[in-house]
Write an enzyme that holds these catalytic residues in place. Structure first.
Site, PDB file in Angstrom:
ATOM      1  N   GLY A 144      12.835  36.126   1.428  1.00 45.38           N
ATOM      2  CA  GLY A 144      14.177  36.700   1.583  1.00 45.38           C
ATOM      3  C   GLY A 144      14.721  36.516   2.987  1.00 45.38           C
ATOM      4  O   GLY A 144      15.877  36.110   3.169  1.00 45.38           O
ATOM      5  N   LEU A 149      13.465  33.223  -8.293  1.00 44.98           N
ATOM      6  CA  LEU A 149      12.277  32.585  -7.721  1.00 44.98           C
ATOM      7  C   LEU A 149      11.035  32.936  -8.523  1.00 44.98           C
ATOM      8  O   LEU A 149      10.703  34.121  -8.682  1.00 44.98           O
ATOM      9  CB  LEU A 149      12.049  33.070  -6.279  1.00 44.98           C
ATOM     10  CG  LEU A 149      12.792  32.335  -5.182  1.00 44.98           C
ATOM     11  CD1 LEU A 149      14.270  32.623  -5.230  1.00 44.98           C
ATOM     12  CD2 LEU A 149      12.222  32.734  -3.834  1.00 44.98           C
ATOM     13  N   SER A 169       6.950  31.042  -9.371  1.00 51.99           N
ATOM     14  CA  SER A 169       5.739  30.726  -8.623  1.00 51.99           C
ATOM     15  C   SER A 169       5.009  29.597  -9.329  1.00 51.99           C
ATOM     16  O   SER A 169       5.088  29.467 -10.556  1.00 51.99           O
ATOM     17  CB  SER A 169       4.845  31.963  -8.600  1.00 51.99           C
ATOM     18  OG  SER A 169       3.522  31.605  -8.309  1.00 51.99           O
ATOM     19  N   SER A 170       4.234  28.814  -8.562  1.00 53.76           N
ATOM     20  CA  SER A 170       3.493  27.717  -9.199  1.00 53.76           C
ATOM     21  C   SER A 170       2.329  28.240 -10.053  1.00 53.76           C
ATOM     22  O   SER A 170       1.743  27.473 -10.812  1.00 53.76           O
ATOM     23  CB  SER A 170       2.976  26.736  -8.147  1.00 53.76           C
ATOM     24  OG  SER A 170       2.131  27.384  -7.238  1.00 53.76           O
ATOM     25  N   CYS A 171       2.020  29.549  -9.955  1.00 53.75           N
ATOM     26  CA  CYS A 171       0.919  30.066 -10.784  1.00 53.75           C
ATOM     27  C   CYS A 171       1.338  30.287 -12.243  1.00 53.75           C
ATOM     28  O   CYS A 171       0.531  30.697 -13.061  1.00 53.75           O
ATOM     29  CB  CYS A 171       0.338  31.341 -10.194  1.00 53.75           C
ATOM     30  SG  CYS A 171       1.426  32.746 -10.344  1.00 53.75           S
ATOM     31  N   TYR A 203       0.858  38.401 -12.595  1.00 53.13           N
ATOM     32  CA  TYR A 203       2.025  37.932 -11.847  1.00 53.13           C
ATOM     33  C   TYR A 203       2.673  36.762 -12.594  1.00 53.13           C
ATOM     34  O   TYR A 203       3.898  36.703 -12.734  1.00 53.13           O
ATOM     35  CB  TYR A 203       1.544  37.491 -10.462  1.00 53.13           C
ATOM     36  CG  TYR A 203       2.626  37.073  -9.518  1.00 53.13           C
ATOM     37  CD1 TYR A 203       3.508  38.007  -8.982  1.00 53.13           C
ATOM     38  CD2 TYR A 203       2.769  35.742  -9.135  1.00 53.13           C
ATOM     39  CE1 TYR A 203       4.500  37.626  -8.094  1.00 53.13           C
ATOM     40  CE2 TYR A 203       3.756  35.347  -8.239  1.00 53.13           C
ATOM     41  CZ  TYR A 203       4.618  36.300  -7.731  1.00 53.13           C
ATOM     42  OH  TYR A 203       5.598  35.927  -6.843  1.00 53.13           O
ATOM     43  N   LYS A 226       6.516  36.281 -14.056  1.00 57.94           N
ATOM     44  CA  LYS A 226       7.390  35.211 -13.573  1.00 57.94           C
ATOM     45  C   LYS A 226       7.836  34.297 -14.720  1.00 57.94           C
ATOM     46  O   LYS A 226       8.960  33.786 -14.713  1.00 57.94           O
ATOM     47  CB  LYS A 226       6.701  34.416 -12.463  1.00 57.94           C
ATOM     48  CG  LYS A 226       6.563  35.207 -11.171  1.00 57.94           C
ATOM     49  CD  LYS A 226       7.926  35.493 -10.569  1.00 57.94           C
ATOM     50  CE  LYS A 226       7.884  36.293  -9.299  1.00 57.94           C
ATOM     51  NZ  LYS A 226       9.245  36.599  -8.787  1.00 57.94           N
ATOM     52  N   HIS A 247      -1.958  36.277   1.384  1.00 56.79           N
ATOM     53  CA  HIS A 247      -2.412  34.966   0.923  1.00 56.79           C
ATOM     54  C   HIS A 247      -3.258  34.278   2.003  1.00 56.79           C
ATOM     55  O   HIS A 247      -3.299  34.719   3.145  1.00 56.79           O
ATOM     56  CB  HIS A 247      -1.205  34.087   0.577  1.00 56.79           C
ATOM     57  CG  HIS A 247      -0.567  34.442  -0.712  1.00 56.79           C
ATOM     58  ND1 HIS A 247       0.531  35.269  -0.797  1.00 56.79           N
ATOM     59  CD2 HIS A 247      -0.866  34.088  -1.983  1.00 56.79           C
ATOM     60  CE1 HIS A 247       0.873  35.392  -2.070  1.00 56.79           C
ATOM     61  NE2 HIS A 247       0.044  34.695  -2.820  1.00 56.79           N
TER      62      HIS A 247
HETATM   63  P1  GDP Z   1      -3.977  31.753  -4.856  1.00 54.54           P
HETATM   64  O1  GDP Z   1      -3.297  30.486  -4.419  1.00 54.54           O
HETATM   65  O2  GDP Z   1      -3.216  32.509  -5.894  1.00 54.54           O
HETATM   66  O3  GDP Z   1      -5.409  31.509  -5.272  1.00 54.54           O
HETATM   67  O4  GDP Z   1      -3.965  32.768  -3.613  1.00 54.54           O
HETATM   68  P2  GDP Z   1      -4.565  32.847  -2.131  1.00 54.54           P
HETATM   69  O5  GDP Z   1      -3.605  32.218  -1.173  1.00 54.54           O
HETATM   70  O6  GDP Z   1      -4.897  34.289  -1.887  1.00 54.54           O
HETATM   71  O7  GDP Z   1      -5.950  32.040  -2.130  1.00 54.54           O
HETATM   72  C1  GDP Z   1      -6.018  30.649  -2.106  1.00 54.54           C
HETATM   73  C2  GDP Z   1      -7.449  30.185  -1.887  1.00 54.54           C
HETATM   74  O8  GDP Z   1      -7.843  30.486  -0.545  1.00 54.54           O
HETATM   75  C3  GDP Z   1      -8.490  30.845  -2.799  1.00 54.54           C
HETATM   76  O9  GDP Z   1      -9.438  29.859  -3.161  1.00 54.54           O
HETATM   77  C4  GDP Z   1      -9.127  31.881  -1.866  1.00 54.54           C
HETATM   78  O10 GDP Z   1     -10.452  32.231  -2.236  1.00 54.54           O
HETATM   79  C5  GDP Z   1      -9.124  31.097  -0.553  1.00 54.54           C
HETATM   80  N1  GDP Z   1      -9.292  31.907   0.669  1.00 54.54           N
HETATM   81  C6  GDP Z   1     -10.176  31.647   1.662  1.00 54.54           C
HETATM   82  N2  GDP Z   1     -10.133  32.596   2.607  1.00 54.54           N
HETATM   83  C7  GDP Z   1      -9.175  33.474   2.222  1.00 54.54           C
HETATM   84  C8  GDP Z   1      -8.657  34.681   2.794  1.00 54.54           C
HETATM   85  O11 GDP Z   1      -9.081  35.144   3.853  1.00 54.54           O
HETATM   86  N3  GDP Z   1      -7.653  35.313   2.114  1.00 54.54           N
HETATM   87  C9  GDP Z   1      -7.157  34.834   0.939  1.00 54.54           C
HETATM   88  N4  GDP Z   1      -6.149  35.496   0.335  1.00 54.54           N
HETATM   89  N5  GDP Z   1      -7.642  33.707   0.356  1.00 54.54           N
HETATM   90  C10 GDP Z   1      -8.630  33.045   0.978  1.00 54.54           C
END
Ligand code: GDP
Length: 307
Positions: A3, A91, A93-95, A122, A126, A165
């Site tokens: 945003g 908006l 999401s790619s998930c 989620y 979406k 994330h």
């Molecule tokens: P996703 O894209 O929905 O899976 O969301 P995330 O961005 O949370 O995670 C992406 C990938 O990064 C996954 O494989 C997580 O296990 C990895 N990852 C590694 N270290 C971290 C961390 O410290 N935080 C998060 N959120 N993900 C992590």
């Protein structure tokens, strides 16, 4: 994050921007949303508000991720229809795509297979948002469109280590390790999953491009078209931060979906590609992060919902 990036982008468009912060308007309350939209009468609405979070937040707060997102999008889309909003950009999401969708993922992969379990709540919300835009277009002729951004990072991200994330988490963890002289940083999972990362200001630019040039039922992917492994991302962030240490992989944490790369050919055909490289985007984000820390900001405690 999304945003505020849209606000920065709209500053150059010569339009009046209407916003409502969380204290003014709870988007989960239908009456409040209908009243606000009817009073303000926007010409164009970007639905960036959502309850969002990383892999752990998604997997452990399923009710919030499903309920909040369903109700926020339903309230805004229905109010926009009732008030006769000229254009609405939702908006997603790619998930939304199946866990094992063919890579890169084309828009027509939607609903062709089972979702990734760590973020299915989620994703279901979406997907309903995309379908709402299509249904209101079909039944009422509303010019409502849906954009599917890939994983985002950038200014205003959520740096909470449990809720955020990977991009923000790695920046915060690696910065702290450097500041405290730690010789290793913990990375969740195996480091082998691949993700595509889009700078939030590029997303905003793409959304304005879509609002100006696109008016159709199919949703449109917005990404960079390239991916990195989590291990490669950690190396890049360490380089930007100037951290010489090592990484340790905590394989008790989930990897999530193995790959999530968007096919961006529809967006490219519409005349838009993401302008910012991963290195430049992370350098800009780290600059902003350091400025905020120097200003005394607590970058761990940001709430998950952005409005
Ligand atoms: P996703 O894209 O929905 O899976 O969301 P995330 O961005 O949370 O995670 C992406 C990938 O990064 C996954 O494989 C997580 O296990 C990895 N990852 C590694 N270290 C971290 C961390 O410290 N935080 C998060 N959120 N993900 C992590």
């Amino acid at each position: 994050m999304a945003g505020s990036a849209i606000l920065r982008r709209l500053a150059g468009e010569g339009c009046e921007v209407l916003t409502a912060d969380r204290a003014t308007l709870d988007l989960r309350r239908q009456e409040e949303v209908e009243r606000w939209v009817a009073q303000q009468r926007p010409d164009l609405v970007f639905v960036a508000a959502a309850t969002v979070g990383g892999i752990l937040a998604n997997a452990t707060r399923p009710a919030e991720f499903l309920y909040d997102n369903l109700v926020i999008e339903t309230n805004i889309i229905h109010a926009a229809y009732r008030t006769g909003v000229g254009k609405l950009v939702f908006l997603g999401s790619s998930c939304i795509y199946p866990r094992l969708a063919e890579q890169p993922m084309r828009e027509d992969a939607l609903l062709t297979g089972p979702l990734e379990p760590t973020n299915e709540w989620y994703a279901v919300a979406k997907i309903a948002g995309i379908k709402l835009c299509q249904a209101y277009r079909r039944q009422y002729g509303c010019d409502f469109i849906a954009a599917m951004p890939t994983n985002l990072y950038g200014i205003g991200d959520n740096f909470d280590l449990q809720g955020g994330h990977v991009a923000a988490a790695l920046l915060a963890k690696i910065h702290r390790a450097k500041a405290e002289g730690l010789d290793s940083v913990e990375i969740w999972g195996t480091g082998t999953p691949k993700r595509e990362f889009l700078f939030a200001d590029d997303l905003a630019d793409g959304l304005v491009h879509l609002a100006k040039h696109y008016s159709d039922e199919p949703h449109v992917n917005i990404g960079t078209g390239s991916e990195v492994s989590i291990r490669e991302l950690a190396d890049l962030v360490a380089d930007v931060v100037g951290y010489p240490g090592r990484f340790q992989y905590d394989t008790s944490k989930p990897d999530g979906t193995p790959r999530k790369l968007l096919d961006v050919s529809r967006m490219t055909a519409l005349g838009w590609t993401a302008p910012t490289s991963l290195r430049d985007g992370f350098a800009a984000t780290y600059c902003w992060y350091l400025e905020r820390l120097a200003g005394g900001a607590d970058l761990r405690g940001q709430p998950a919902r952005t409005a």
